[in-house]
Scaffold this motif. Structure first.
Motif: not given
Length: 423
Positions: A148-174
């Protein structure tokens, strides 16, 4: 704060740094809640340490996933946001993406497998996302979302394999360090690894700046444990089959970005059985009054199973992260029954009786005299194992533990019956 100029920070060359997590927390201000830290005296007595539970099951959308999803989507360009986002999930990631999209005014399309639990489906739609049911499992839904992402151009949001996602989850450590400054050991579940990786950066780098260390232990369900073989091989090792009640961490292959961080910073990864997970879930309901999904209970399962002692860790202050609370009521019913049976508090026996008046009353009195509680009886006169004049009885009962269950069985045997345990 200690001067860091002369301190060698752990993981200093990794793709996610403490500064990224601090920046992510600024983005999340007003979006998420700082979830409570609950003191567990019962677990503390088991471990001989102070134990706290980071109740992320009380987070908005019911899990930590909204942290990473929002940070990833907030950092999209205006042009990317105009194209919308797409994701695939059976539950927590779907709700996190849907909530983040609603907050940011972004159109979201979520692919979910056809057998998804109705409460998770309804919650995702309630946040305003378009839900498309596809496939019989998350992998099939994921493939369709990528197409769907390839066909429509919508940005795929991976559940864990992206630096921004990892940084967001890391806020729990703070939050963990702010709420429990003396923590020396943190235990949490792993699926793809985004939460553990982000928390590891936050906890390890802050601890180094304070001149101390914090042990970080990851936990996987033993039937969905891709990290131990991957860490041993220093390469991503996919699993051929993943079957566990902990569907929130049922991931067959680690993410590349989380894996690089985890192998550098995490002290160890352990596994727990399905029985241990079920028992931990019941423990949390009974002793902490918290509803937690199986994936969110694996850290507590590891503590209850003595995994820290097996690793030679003798902690003083422990935090276990309860990563989510989105459990389907029907699954909860099955898990409760399974957990009670695993703890010898739910006993099912089958007996062959003479088909004559009064037999069931005799059995009932024997059980009542042992103070067990009968909650169900199944009575059958038909079956290949039955001879003329016999009847099969299956009795479900609540007991107080293994010693009490043994008492019930021995009392039945003493009266000439031959109970077959069916748990």
């Amino acid at each position: 704060m200690t001067n860091t100029a002369s301190i060698e920070l752990p993981g200093h060359q990794l793709s996610v740094q403490l500064s990224d997590i601090i920046s992510a927390r600024e983005l999340l201000d007003g979006v998420i809640v700082d979830t409570p830290m609950e003191h567990s005296r019962a677990l503390g007595r088991m471990l001989g340490a102070t134990v706290h539970l980071k109740a992320e099951n009380l987070q908005r959308a019911g899990s930590f996933k909204v942290r990473g999803a929002y940070v990833r989507m907030a950092r999209l360009t205006d042009e990317e946001k105009s194209r919308g986002v797409v994701a695939a999930s059976a539950g927590n990631h779907a709700q996190g993406v849907a909530l983040a999209a609603k907050k940011l005014g972004v159109e979201a399309t979520i692919f979910m497998p056809r057998g998804v639990a109705l409460p998770k489906l309804a919650a995702t739609r309630d946040h305003g996302a378009e839900v498309i049911l596809h496939g019989s499992n998350v992998d099939e839904a994921l493939a369709e979302a990528q197409q769907f992402s390839d066909d429509s151009g919508a940005v795929f949001i991976h559940p864990f394999n992206h630096t921004h996602v990892v940084a967001g989850q890391g806020t729990i450590g703070l939050e963990i360090l702010e709420q429990q400054p003396d923590v020396d050991t943190v235990v949490m579940g792993i699926g793809g690894g985004g939460l553990l990786a982000g928390a590891a950066v936050a906890l390890k780098q802050q601890a180094a700046m304070q001149g101390r260390t914090i042990k970080l232990i990851g936990v996987q369900a033993e039937n969905a444990a891709a990290y131990p073989p991957s860490l041993a091989a220093d390469a991503l090792v996919p699993l051929k089959g993943v079957r566990t009640i902990a569907d929130g961490i049922a991931v067959g292959r680690p993410g590349e970005i989380p894996f690089e961080i985890i192998k550098e910073l995490v002290d160890d990864v352990v596994t727990v059985s399905e029985d241990a997970i079920a028992k931990a879930l019941i423990f949390l309901m009974e002793r902490s009054k918290l509803i937690v999904e199986p994936a969110g209970a694996v850290g507590v399962a590891a503590l209850m199973e003595g995994k820290l002692a097996e690793l030679g860790i003798n902690p003083r202050s422990v935090v276990a992260v309860l990563s989510g609370g989105n459990i389907d009521p029907m699954l909860m019913l099955r898990v409760i029954q399974h957990g009670l049976a695993a703890a010898d508090r739910f006993l099912t026996v089958k007996l062959m009786l003479k088909d004559r008046p009064g037999e069931l009353a005799i059995i009932s009195k024997i059980i009542a005299d042992t103070d067990a509680n009968v909650i169900g009886v199944d009575h059958s006169r038909i079956g290949g194992e039955l001879s003329m004049g016999n009847v099969s009885i299956v009795i479900n009962m609540e007991t107080k533990g293994s010693e009490h269950s043994a008492l019930v069985l021995n009392s039945l045997r003493a009266e000439g019956y031959e109970p077959l345990v069916m748990n």
